[in-house]
Design an enzyme around this catalytic site. Structure first.
Site, PDB file in Angstrom:
ATOM      1  CG  ASP A  11     -28.152   5.737 -97.557  1.00 26.24           C
ATOM      2  OD1 ASP A  11     -28.672   5.527 -98.671  1.00 26.24           O
ATOM      3  OD2 ASP A  11     -28.796   6.135 -96.576  1.00 26.24           O
ATOM      4  CG  ASP A 105     -30.852   4.052-101.968  1.00 23.42           C
ATOM      5  OD1 ASP A 105     -31.451   3.071-101.496  1.00 23.42           O
ATOM      6  OD2 ASP A 105     -31.069   5.215-101.595  1.00 23.42           O
ATOM      7  CD  GLU A 106     -29.807   1.769 -96.226  1.00 33.33           C
ATOM      8  OE1 GLU A 106     -29.541   1.871 -95.024  1.00 33.33           O
ATOM      9  OE2 GLU A 106     -30.957   1.956 -96.685  1.00 33.33           O
TER      10      GLU A 106
END
Length: 536
Positions: A11, A105-106
């Protein structure tokens, strides 16, 4: 459960805001908020400096400004975020072919499927540390990594690691770790389920596991109760899935001012249908059910749907269905949000001759749309554009995303703004001063800070909004390109590039970020007005 923690969860830390700070040296270490800047804007991401003041994602921008008035408020630059995300995902795919992106983003990674899977917890930790170092070297950003034997625990580990850390949960310690945690930490436990469990005297994961599977099934039903008991016992067998099949495609806009004109509402629905079809075609999909979402002035939300005879990606069919759905909705009091979506997706289409005739303007559907939306409605739907934003890119939402790929849009309002409307945070290039970003605009002027990710904090200058020497520019890379210098205006090196200095004025005067040009100087004053990256 796996004997080795080979499920990795990454993350990125405050991704949008961190990317903006990395791109803008003057904002490093300062509170930054990225999101919609209008009266009904919502915070997408807040930097850790802004979170100290209580600002967080999904908060209204108006509330964020009250809590942190001195933060820099920027509109998103999704083209930059996608570039950085692609670089990060490429690093993850070097570890394993099984990468499950959850957002820009993860992502989850199954290290067991890689060429050299870790044989121990120590080896898994080394892999995670190498990944964090590689991300920093490639993007200059930080990410938090969690490693465990299951997806649920790997995600919990990455949350514990924030910011910029790594946590490994050793297999065999799952129940001990989960026991004191509230039931809300488990996937599938929302507010309603948590309240139902609370009334039964169950508040922690340990109490949930102790209640037994039979009791949870009695309270929550067989499927839900069985799955939650397994999670409370530390068992999570969900695999990492490299590709997810989308269930629907949709677009929606929240308007700064409620829409009362019925013709305007129809026009917006037609435009949204065009954008929805553009996304549908870009994904190579078709759909059978058209969905209309309307949020009225009093925040009541209505959803209407119509199922077609077969899956389609035909603009006329989807547009007409959306308009028919709107016919049955009362919008008298005003509309604050509209959305159009398509579900029941398929990889093929069922041709519709009536739709084709409507698209060509010869069938009965086309006059019906024009009667509701006025002249030009069909063309706007085809292009996916708003009448007041003729350069809006199809598939992008101006209410929640960047207004256009170039970082600007044509201005149909105040004539003092000139040909363009410049958005705080977006990239520009000036023929004399080189690359920079918009710090603020309004009253016919635009204020630009001239700096690059690898430079010192740059100098601020203000220009007329219609200055022909100023033009939109693509985002610069976050990491300095090989060679140390980059071409400036007209192919010349920019002042300060490759020397660690910010661009300065002609004549060799050393730039000083604290010194601003005289406001009375024509075409180059220093006090921003109107929309600004930071509050006055």
């Amino acid at each position: 459960m796996r004997p080795v923690p080979t499920i990795l969860h990454l993350d990125m830390d405050a991704f949008f805001a961190s990317a903006e700070q990395a791109s803008k040296p003057s904002l490093r270490g300062k509170p930054v908020v990225v999101g919609g800047l209008g009266p009904r804007g919502v915070v997408a991401t807040a930097s850790y400096e802004a979170r100290v003041f209580g600002v967080h994602s999904a908060m209204s921008t108006a509330q964020a400004r009250r809590l942190c008035p001195n933060a820099a408020y920027l509109t998103p630059r999704f083209s930059l975020y996608r570039q950085v995300s692609e670089a990060v995902m490429e690093l993850l795919r070097e570890l394993s072919p099984l990468v499950e992106p959850l957002s820009l983003d993860e992502a989850f990674v199954d290290l067991e499927a890689g060429a050299a899977p870790p044989a121990s917890a120590a080896a898994a930790r080394e892999t995670g540390e190498r990944l964090r170092a590689a991300i920093r070297a490639r993007t200059s950003l930080t990410g938090s990594v969690g490693l465990a034997g299951s997806k649920m625990l790997a995600k919990m580990a990455s949350e514990q690691a924030k910011p910029d850390g790594l946590v490994v949960i050793e297999p065999g310690t799952e129940r001990e770790l989960l026991a004191p945690m509230p039931v809300r930490v488990l996937p599938g436990v929302g507010p309603a389920t948590a309240e139902q469990l609370r009334r039964a005297g169950i508040g922690t994961v340990e109490e949930m596991a102790g209640a037994g599977e039979a009791e949870l099934v009695r309270l929550l039903g067989k499927a839900h109760g069985t799955s939650l008991y397994a999670l409370a016992s530390g068992r999570d067998d969900r695999p990492v899935v490299a590709e997810r099949d989308s269930k629907s495609v949709s677009v929606e806009d929240t308007f700064d001012v409620d829409l009362h004109d019925r013709t305007r509402v129809y026009g917006e629905v037609v435009r949204l249908a065009g954008r929805c079809v553009a996304r549908l075609r870009a994904a190579g999909r078709s759909g059978r059910t058209v969905v209309l979402k309307v949020r009225r002035y009093d925040f009541s939300t209505l959803t209407r749907s119509e199922t077609l005879r077969g899956p389609t990606d035909d603009l006329a069919v989807i547009r007409e269905a959306a308009v028919r759905l709107l016919d049955g909705v009362d919008t008298t009091g005003g509309v604050r949000l509209l959305g159009v979506g398509v579900s029941g997706l398929a990889d093929f289409t069922q041709e519709d001759l009536f739709a084709q005739a409507a698209l060509e303007g010869t069938g009965p559907a086309a006059p019906a749309v024009r009667a509701r939306t006025g002249p030009g409605g069909d063309a706007d739907a085809e292009a996916g554009m708003r009448p007041d934003r003729p350069e809006e890119a199809p598939g992008e939402s101006p209410a929640a995303a960047e207004p256009s790929p170039a970082g600007h849009e044509r201005n149909a309002g105040d004539p003092r703004e000139g040909a363009h409307r410049w958005h705080p945070g977006h990239d520009v290039r000036h023929a004399e001063y080189g690359a920079g970003w918009v710090q603020g605009s309004g009253l016919g002027r635009v204020t630009v800070r001239f700096e690059q990710p690898w430079s010192e904090p740059g100098r601020v200058r203000t220009f007329p909004a219609d200055d022909p020497a100023l033009e939109p520019a693509p985002p610069p890379p976050l990491v300095r390109p090989a060679g140390g210098t980059d071409p400036g205006p007209a192919g010349r090196p920019d002042p300060g590039r490759g020397t660690g200095r910010a661009p300065g004025p002609p004549g060799g005067q050393a730039p000083d970020p604290a010194i601003r040009p005289e406001p009375s100087r024509p075409g180059a004053s220093s006090s921003p007005s109107g929309s600004s990256a930071s509050s006055p």
